[in-house]
Design an enzyme around this catalytic site. Structure first.
Site, PDB file in Angstrom:
ATOM      1  N   GLU A 137       0.829  -1.217   0.000  1.00 34.18           N
ATOM      2  CA  GLU A 137       0.000   0.000   0.000  1.00 34.18           C
ATOM      3  C   GLU A 137       0.859   1.263   0.000  1.00 34.18           C
ATOM      4  OE1 GLU A 137      -3.022  -0.326  -0.639  1.00 34.18           O
ATOM      5  OE2 GLU A 137      -3.249  -2.470  -0.212  1.00 34.18           O
ATOM      6  N   ASP A 169       3.617  -4.362  -6.244  1.00 30.51           N
ATOM      7  CA  ASP A 169       4.291  -5.583  -5.780  1.00 30.51           C
ATOM      8  C   ASP A 169       5.802  -5.421  -5.863  1.00 30.51           C
ATOM      9  OD1 ASP A 169       1.873  -6.766  -5.339  1.00 30.51           O
ATOM     10  OD2 ASP A 169       1.929  -8.064  -7.100  1.00 30.51           O
TER      11      ASP A 169
END
EC number: 3.4.-.-
Length: 536
Positions: free
Chosen positions: A132, A205
């Site tokens: 995040e 990611d």
């Protein structure tokens, strides 16, 4: 019809040709973007604070000083080693046992209680936070809005061109062609947004795993958590966790995350070595010395946080107590963290003596864990051992005089005693903490109660107004301050402070009125479920 077909083909061909370009752009880290022209960082933070206030108004947040500090410590440790260590971040818990986490404007990152209850290690929680944080540092939210705005105009013009050609045609199929043009245009916009979201997820990611490794956490934790989430869907059918709806996980994505983590380990010769060297001398003031890499993940700290979340996220104290009693009846010996959680539920259901029996050995064994000390001191107070409770709180405050959790807990105990002396003592405990955490509505409300008991009614009214503002009731807060300003017992300094806050709140209230939202008016705002879905 040939003219209509050629027009439709030309429009869709041009738009489709542009789609890969938008997707390819997102595969690179954001090193400077026109997205900053859409909204400034200061505006992002202002809107995010308003969003947080709205969430408080609907009771969606779980705000506990101990848990908030625990989450902030992990989050800031990661953010300090992100691509933008100078960016301020705010991490908060959502009172939901659904498995989800999200990033929004201004570096505000939310995590559902259910995600921590599902995680098995602190590394897995850190992996989700790193993902995040990467969304925030790469400005994916603002870039997505910018991309949608940029794409919508040419697609809309193409649809209008097709519609104009169809309306000029005398063919009986003109109406079908118009509907096809609208459906095709909307589908294309939707597909381009999906492509953009997928590329954002892959970028988050990649960047998140790098940040995770730099922060001293296991970079394989991201792949392991994603894998467990994917396995959970196979047994739940349609009951897919919200985390997977907003962060679609595939076998390929899990494999790529694992490969990246293993490659990082090979380059570094294993996991990053823990060191006591300073992180970065240029880091801003909100990053504390506690972010040092000299210590790794704390298994007991994670276990305590998970049990505290289990207690506070339950529908009621009785339901939480039933959960622990079921575990007790199962015959398995409770861990230290589970005994801590059990003691908290006993305290919340008025069984202080039984709670003390559980906490006494834990507090004696772990004199370096003030979470045990704090629960123990509260149990002493609830059990009628006031002198012992005061002594316990006093020792904790001597060691950590500005600790928000200790100060608020002791102030709450003092407020329950209901005397002027207790109010004055609570004021003294809270005042230094309040100067460091002015945006905490619970702290403002606690200080307001202390001022009431102490007889300082103007200062109490000021604190209650601030708590109302921070809880999404801006118009209520403004009305309270305007009434307070009419009092004759406020001095020059207080009046100047009140005038300044009225000037700050007035534009916000006017904006809310334009949107048709007034204090306490939920009918014109989003329902709680809709608000949560929008934030995701």
């Amino acid at each position: 019809m040939p003219r209509l077909a050629s027009c439709l083909f030309a429009c869709l061909t041009c738009l489709a040709a542009g789609a890969p370009l938008a997707q390819d752009r997102t595969q690179l880290p954001e090193i400077g973007s026109s997205a900053a022209q859409l909204i400034s960082p200061a505006q992002e933070r202002a809107y995010a604070r308003q969003m947080l206030g709205e969430m408080r108004r609907y009771g969606l947040l779980l705000e506990d000083p101990l848990l908030s500090d625990w989450l902030q410590s992990i989050g800031h440790r990661i953010a300090a080693r992100s691509d933008r260590p100078e960016q301020p971040f705010t991490f908060f818990f959502v009172r939901s046992r659904d498995i989800n986490a999200f990033a929004t404007l201004g570096g505000y990152i939310g995590m559902n209680a259910g995600l921590v209850l599902t995680a098995e290690t602190e590394d897995e929680v850190a992996a989700v936070l790193a993902h995040e944080v990467a969304h925030a540092t790469q400005r994916h939210i603002v870039r997505s809005v910018e991309s949608a705005q940029r794409d919508s105009l040419p697609i809309l013009l193409g649809m209008l061109g097709v519609l104009a050609a169809a309306s000029a045609s005398d063919s009986n199929s003109a109406g079908d062609a118009s509907q096809a043009a609208i459906a095709g245009g909307l589908a294309l916009m939707q597909q381009r947004q999906i492509n953009y979201t997928r590329s954002n997820e892959h970028e988050a990611d990649r960047v998140g795993i790098q940040t995770l490794a730099r922060s001293g956490y296991d970079p394989l934790a991201m792949a392991s958590f994603f894998g467990r989430m994917q396995r959970a869907t196979r047994s739940q059918g349609d009951g897919m966790p919200d985390f997977l709806r907003t962060h679609p996980v595939t076998t390929t994505r899990i494999s790529e995350a694992k490969d990246r983590a293993e490659e990082l380990g090979k380059r570094a010769g294993g996991l990053p070595a823990l060191t006591d060297e300073p992180i970065n001398p240029a880091l801003p003031g909100h990053v504390h010395e506690s972010l040092s890499l000299a210590h790794g993940p704390d298994p007991l700290g994670f276990a305590l946080a998970r049990e505290r979340l289990r207690v506070l996220s339950a529908q009621s104290p009785t339901e939480a107590l039933a959960e622990y009693r079921r575990r007790e009846r199962a015959g398995d010996e409770l861990t230290e963290a589970e005994r801590y959680g059990y003691a908290l539920t006993l305290l919340r259901t008025g069984k202080a003596e039984r709670a003390l029996a559980l906490l006494d050995p834990l507090q004696a064994k772990h004199d370096d864990r003030f979470w045990f000390d704090l629960a123990w001191a509260e149990a002493l107070e609830r059990n009628g051992q006031r002198a012992e409770a005061d002594a316990a709180f006093g020792r904790m405050l001597d060691r950590q005089p500005r600790n928000r959790a200790i100060a608020m807990s002791y102030a709450g105990v003092l407020a329950e005693r209901g005397t002027r002396e207790a109010g004055l003592a609570a004021q003294a405990v809270l005042r230094p903490v309040l100067s460091e955490s002015p945006y905490d509505p619970s702290l403002q409300e606690s200080f307001g109660r202390a001022c009431e008991l102490a007889g300082d009614l103007p200062r109490a009214a000021e604190a209650f107004a601030e708590a109302a503002f921070l809880s999404g009731r801006a118009e209520d807060a403004l009305n309270q301050l305007q009434r307070l300003k009419q009092r004759e017992d406020i001095d020059y300094v207080q009046r100047a402070r009140i005038d300044a806050r009225i000037a700050e709140m007035t534009p916000i209230v006017l904006e809310l009125r334009e949107r048709g939202i007034r204090a306490g008016d939920r009918s014109r705002s989003m329902a709680p479920g809709a608000a949560a879905r929008t934030l995701r």
